[in-house]
Design a protein around this motif. Structure first.
Motif, PDB file in Angstrom:
ATOM      1  N   SER A  21       0.815  -1.327   0.046  1.00 54.91           N
ATOM      2  CA  SER A  21      -0.190  -0.154   0.003  1.00 54.91           C
ATOM      3  C   SER A  21       1.092   1.134  -0.052  1.00 54.91           C
ATOM      4  O   SER A  21       1.800   1.288   0.701  1.00 54.91           O
ATOM      5  N   GLY A 115     -12.413  -1.066   3.074  1.00 57.47           N
ATOM      6  CA  GLY A 115     -13.073   0.138   2.886  1.00 57.47           C
ATOM      7  C   GLY A 115     -13.320   0.550   1.634  1.00 57.47           C
ATOM      8  O   GLY A 115     -14.490   1.030   1.278  1.00 57.47           O
ATOM      9  N   THR A 116     -12.330   0.139   0.908  1.00 55.08           N
ATOM     10  CA  THR A 116     -12.503   0.257  -0.693  1.00 55.08           C
ATOM     11  C   THR A 116     -13.896  -0.386  -1.305  1.00 55.08           C
ATOM     12  O   THR A 116     -14.668   0.252  -1.884  1.00 55.08           O
ATOM     13  N   TYR A 142     -10.834  10.389   1.104  1.00 53.24           N
ATOM     14  CA  TYR A 142     -10.576   9.498   0.599  1.00 53.24           C
ATOM     15  C   TYR A 142     -11.238   8.405   0.710  1.00 53.24           C
ATOM     16  O   TYR A 142     -11.820   8.101   2.060  1.00 53.24           O
ATOM     17  N   ASN A 209      -8.013  12.135   5.944  1.00 48.84           N
ATOM     18  CA  ASN A 209      -7.122  11.898   4.854  1.00 48.84           C
ATOM     19  C   ASN A 209      -6.569  12.738   4.144  1.00 48.84           C
ATOM     20  O   ASN A 209      -5.678  12.706   3.182  1.00 48.84           O
ATOM     21  N   ASP A 237     -18.747   8.346   5.043  1.00 44.81           N
ATOM     22  CA  ASP A 237     -17.702   7.557   4.987  1.00 44.81           C
ATOM     23  C   ASP A 237     -16.818   7.217   6.519  1.00 44.81           C
ATOM     24  O   ASP A 237     -16.180   8.158   6.838  1.00 44.81           O
ATOM     25  N   LYS A 265     -11.749  -0.942   9.195  1.00 50.17           N
ATOM     26  CA  LYS A 265     -10.626  -0.461  10.282  1.00 50.17           C
ATOM     27  C   LYS A 265     -11.012  -1.249  11.895  1.00 50.17           C
ATOM     28  O   LYS A 265     -11.024  -2.367  11.910  1.00 50.17           O
ATOM     29  N   GLU A 397      -2.057  12.182   6.988  1.00 50.77           N
ATOM     30  CA  GLU A 397      -2.379  11.116   7.734  1.00 50.77           C
ATOM     31  C   GLU A 397      -2.935  11.490   9.219  1.00 50.77           C
ATOM     32  O   GLU A 397      -2.417  12.498   9.644  1.00 50.77           O
TER      33      GLU A 397
END
Ligand code: KE4
Length: 424
Positions: A21, A115-116, A142, A209, A237, A265, A397
């Protein structure tokens, strides 16, 4: 040459960029990523045996710290009973009930693997339910790397400054309207021009993000009102904020209830598990009851579900109070350390979630987040890393505390920060 350097060299020969990643590659801060060999509560032990106080926590999932005994025990027992069945299990019902009970507006939940996948599926459902094509998202937010959502995203995309990734076709991204966070006029213009075609507006209820950029007061209520007025769905989200800000995530924290929400997560306890949910009348449109197709071989995987349930069971009011207290102590200490050194910096925060911007100006959107001094962040990051403190390797982050962190470790962190700040 350190063990991590040797491993990174070897990794790059067989894994693109040496990582699975992008944000793990230290692209935003430079240097060699530390290869992990084990996690112990609040510590990440790297390939050279360094025991780092970990404020990345696997980018959020490890709210109870590494290898929490309850999570290890639950996952081990589940594994011993079989790693996957491809058949429904009672534990999946319990996890869906737990998420539905905690998250305002969620009556039904579909479990997925990332999550995607949750974001991609929720968007498809919103389009299927409304019969509309367009989606609105915010620059710097994101929602994973599905084509339609990978436009001016945050996180790894922000770090690598890839506003629109190659390979995302005009057709795939052409229905995605990107507007500035905390801006009302941009949202109003998007709905004025495209209102009848907008299926859903997606946002992180607290952007995390592009660094942590909370919504202005009343902004989420504004988004709730304008989407409702135009017959569009509002998607929160909650991959980062869910069960993190508080048990009810960003919806409970803000008092604004979305039509759909995604989770990942924390709910997976460190395993590949995510979810999306909403009212029964919307979720019923999903296959097999409805026509909107969505599927997954390992969705609701019993080992991941067991780990997620074990971690969620730890998150009572006392747990959130503890996380809040640790974040208070850490943010106060970091702010004081940087102010004493005369370094222009600011901490932006929602509940225990926060990030550090090297700028004196408030950061209200992606443009401002990118204008902060990320070179200074990199120097601060490496100074702390050399002193055994592992912050996220990117100023875009968020910093995570866990139930395994202690006031003593935070004191150690602040002392290291004072040392580094003096030489920034
Ligand atoms: P995953 O597909 O990585 O499980 O989730 C994507 C995602 C969706 N929505 C939000 C709000 C997210 O923060 C994420 C993933 N977060 C990043 C860290 N900011 C994951 C770290 C990484 O990409 O390695």
């Amino acid at each position: 040459m350190s063990a991590s350097e040797r491993l990174f060299e070897r990794a790059r020969r067989v894994i693109p960029g040496g990582v699975n990643s992008p944000v793990r590659a230290f692209g935003s801060v430079g240097g060699t990523p530390r290869f992990a060999v084990r996690g112990e509560g609040p510590y990440l032990v790297d390939a050279d045996g360094a025991r780092l106080i970990d404020y990345v926590c696997s980018w959020g999932p490890l709210i109870a710290g590494h290898a929490h005994p309850s999570v290890v025990e639950a996952a081990t027992a589940a594994l011993a009973a079989g790693s996957s069945f491809g058949a429904p299990t009672e534990a999946e019902i319990e996890l869906a009930e737990t998420i539905a009970e905690a998250a305002p507006g969620v009556e039904q939940v579909r479990l997925v693997n990332s999550g995607t996948e949750a974001g991609m599926s929720a968007i498809r459902l919103a389009r299927g339910v409304t019969g509309r094509d367009k989606i609105v998202k915010f620059a710097g937010h994101y929602h994973g790397h599905s084509d339609a959502l990978l436009a001016a995203a945050g996180s790894g995309v922000a770090t690598f400054g890839l506003p629109d990734s190659p390979g995302v076709t005009r057709g795939a991204a052409g229905d995605t309207l990107v507007v500035a966070w905390n801006d009302r006029a941009g949202v109003e213009a998007a709905f004025a021009e495209h209102g009848p075609d907008i299926a859903v507006l997606a946002c992180e209820p607290v952007a995390a993000n592009m660094g942590v950029v909370p919504p202005d007061d009343g902004y989420l209520a504004f988004l709730r009102e304008i989407t409702r007025r135009h017959g569009a769905l509002l998607l929160f989200d909650e991959v980062m904020t869910g069960f993190r800000l508080e048990r009810g995530g960003g919806a409970a924290w803000s008092g604004v209830t979305p039509d759909l929400a995604t989770f990942a997560k924390v709910v997976g306890g460190g395993f590949p598990l995510a979810a999306f949910g909403g009212p029964t009348d919307i979720m019923a449109e999903l296959a097999p009851e409805g026509a909107v197709y969505q599927a997954g071989t390992l969705s609701g995987n019993p080992v991941a579900v067991a780990a997620g349930l074990a971690q969620l069971r730890l998150l009572d009011d006392a747990a959130y109070a503890r996380l809040q207290g640790l974040a208070d102590q850490l943010t106060d200490g970091l702010s004081a350390a940087l102010a004493t050194a005369g370094v222009p910096a600011r901490i932006q925060r929602a509940a225990s979630l926060f990030s550090l911007f090297f700028t004196a100006e408030p950061v209200r959107d992606y443009t401002a987040a990118r204008a902060a001094d990320h070179a200074a962040y990199a120097r601060f990051f490496h100074g702390l890393l050399e002193r055994g403190v592992y912050l996220p390797p990117s100023g875009f982050e968020a910093v995570f505390v866990s139930l395994a962190h202690t006031p003593e470790l935070v004191d150690e962190t602040v002392a290291a920060a004072r040392d580094v700040a003096a030489s920034l």
